[in-house]
Motif scaffolding. Structure first.
Motif, mmCIF file in Angstrom:
data_model
loop_
_atom_site.group_PDB
_atom_site.id
_atom_site.type_symbol
_atom_site.label_atom_id
_atom_site.label_comp_id
_atom_site.label_asym_id
_atom_site.label_seq_id
_atom_site.Cartn_x
_atom_site.Cartn_y
_atom_site.Cartn_z
ATOM 1 N N ASP A 199 24.124 -7.372 55.208
ATOM 2 C CA ASP A 199 25.306 -7.801 54.467
ATOM 3 C C ASP A 199 25.681 -9.213 54.911
ATOM 4 O O ASP A 199 26.014 -9.427 56.071
ATOM 5 C CB ASP A 199 26.460 -6.835 54.743
ATOM 6 N N ALA A 240 28.935 -9.714 56.863
ATOM 7 C CA ALA A 240 29.130 -9.020 58.132
ATOM 8 C C ALA A 240 28.757 -9.912 59.311
ATOM 9 O O ALA A 240 28.159 -10.975 59.159
ATOM 10 C CB ALA A 240 28.292 -7.744 58.164
ATOM 11 N N TRP A 250 24.113 -8.049 66.232
ATOM 12 C CA TRP A 250 23.849 -6.620 66.153
ATOM 13 C C TRP A 250 23.681 -6.039 67.550
ATOM 14 O O TRP A 250 23.110 -6.666 68.446
ATOM 15 C CB TRP A 250 22.593 -6.356 65.338
ATOM 16 N N SER A 279 23.816 -0.308 65.912
ATOM 17 C CA SER A 279 25.027 0.379 65.461
ATOM 18 C C SER A 279 26.110 -0.639 65.105
ATOM 19 O O SER A 279 26.303 -1.642 65.783
ATOM 20 C CB SER A 279 25.544 1.329 66.543
ATOM 21 N N GLY A 280 26.790 -0.368 64.006
ATOM 22 C CA GLY A 280 27.822 -1.266 63.514
ATOM 23 C C GLY A 280 27.311 -2.287 62.522
ATOM 24 O O GLY A 280 28.105 -2.915 61.813
ATOM 25 N N ARG A 318 25.814 -3.829 59.123
ATOM 26 C CA ARG A 318 26.031 -3.431 57.735
ATOM 27 C C ARG A 318 24.860 -3.915 56.885
ATOM 28 O O ARG A 318 24.439 -5.073 56.982
ATOM 29 C CB ARG A 318 27.345 -3.999 57.201
ATOM 30 N N GLY A 354 22.590 5.734 59.003
ATOM 31 C CA GLY A 354 23.873 5.129 58.706
ATOM 32 C C GLY A 354 24.689 5.929 57.723
ATOM 33 O O GLY A 354 24.234 6.933 57.159
ATOM 34 N N GLU A 391 28.391 3.934 51.723
ATOM 35 C CA GLU A 391 29.577 3.651 50.919
ATOM 36 C C GLU A 391 29.097 3.177 49.552
ATOM 37 O O GLU A 391 28.534 2.087 49.422
ATOM 38 C CB GLU A 391 30.444 2.566 51.567
ATOM 39 N N ARG A 423 26.610 0.181 50.316
ATOM 40 C CA ARG A 423 26.668 -0.450 51.640
ATOM 41 C C ARG A 423 26.407 0.635 52.682
ATOM 42 O O ARG A 423 26.870 1.770 52.537
ATOM 43 C CB ARG A 423 28.043 -1.091 51.852
ATOM 44 N N THR A 452 26.743 1.440 56.804
ATOM 45 C CA THR A 452 27.164 1.080 58.156
ATOM 46 C C THR A 452 26.264 1.827 59.127
ATOM 47 O O THR A 452 26.258 3.073 59.157
ATOM 48 C CB THR A 452 28.632 1.451 58.402
ATOM 49 N N THR A 500 24.673 3.636 62.207
ATOM 50 C CA THR A 500 25.145 4.388 63.366
ATOM 51 C C THR A 500 24.126 4.389 64.500
ATOM 52 O O THR A 500 24.461 4.723 65.641
ATOM 53 C CB THR A 500 25.459 5.839 62.964
#
Length: 215
Positions: free
Chosen positions: A47, A50, A54, A59-60, A62, A117, A120, A168, A170, A172
């Motif tokens: 993204d 974003a 990383w 994790s976190g 996008r 992940g 969305e 999208r 996210t 994990t």
């Protein structure tokens, strides 16, 4: 994904590089007992809105993707659901002839990243268009494209938009497996590397490039 310790990536940049250089992922989500799991090959990008930093397990992070809304996978995908993305990098069969010893067993050297992940689904047409255009930019500005200017085709994109489902993810967590003959003695690894380096197969040469980067 089961990853023996000697096949883990030296650092997380190996995972991010593999994902960026091999962006056609297999997206897998659970289905019903009748339908079974859903799996779709689709391009995935980071993204652009974003943070570029990383975590080691990603994790976190996008990610963005899109698919045809006519695909039953789109209807089965739900916001808040879990998705697995698999990215496959250089890989090749390893013939025992390169070991120059007997007995021996063939194997397959390969590189892969599995990303988990939360999904969305993007509902607005404006955001969906942003995903489509961001995907074009990501690939045209990288080694995949030729610098094509999409300006004259934006109207055409709008015509296609009702059939595009964007989403999208996210992240994990993620795991990378870089199986590059690390289990073999140094002299055998050297012969595998030599064989791949001089091969006419681009997959083998790509595998050799990674083997040379091992610590």
């Amino acid at each position: 994904m089961f990853v023996p310790s000697n096949y883990r990536e030296p650092d997380n940049s190996w995972m991010t590089d593999l994902m960026r250089e091999n962006p056609l992922a297999l997206a897998v989500t659970n289905g019903t007992v009748e339908d079974g799991p859903f799996a779709t090959h689709l391009p995935v990008i980071a993204d652009p809105q974003a943070n570029d930093e990383w975590a080691p397990d990603l994790s976190g992070a996008r990610l963005l993707g899109h698919m045809n809304k006519a695909n039953p996978h789109w209807a089965a995908m739900e916001t808040g659901g879990i998705v697995l993305l698999t990215f496959t990098g250089p890989n090749s069969y390893v013939s025992p002839t390169v070991y120059e010893k007997s007995p021996a067993a063939p194997t397959w050297d390969f590189t892969s990243v599995h990303v988990r992940g939360v999904v969305e689904k993007i509902e607005s047409s404006e955001e969906t268009m942003d995903v489509v255009q961001s995907t074009v930019r990501a690939f045209e500005e990288a080694k995949f494209g030729t610098g094509w200017d999409m300006t004259d085709s934006v109207g055409y994109f709008h015509q296609l938009l009702p059939g595009v489902g964007a989403f999208r993810i996210t992240v994990t967590g993620a795991e990378g497996m870089f199986k590059l003959s690390q289990e073999q003695p140094a002299e055998v690894r050297g012969r595998v590397l030599e064989s791949f380096t001089h091969s006419g197969c681009p997959r083998q040469r790509g595998t050799a490039d990674l083997m040379r980067q091992l610590p």
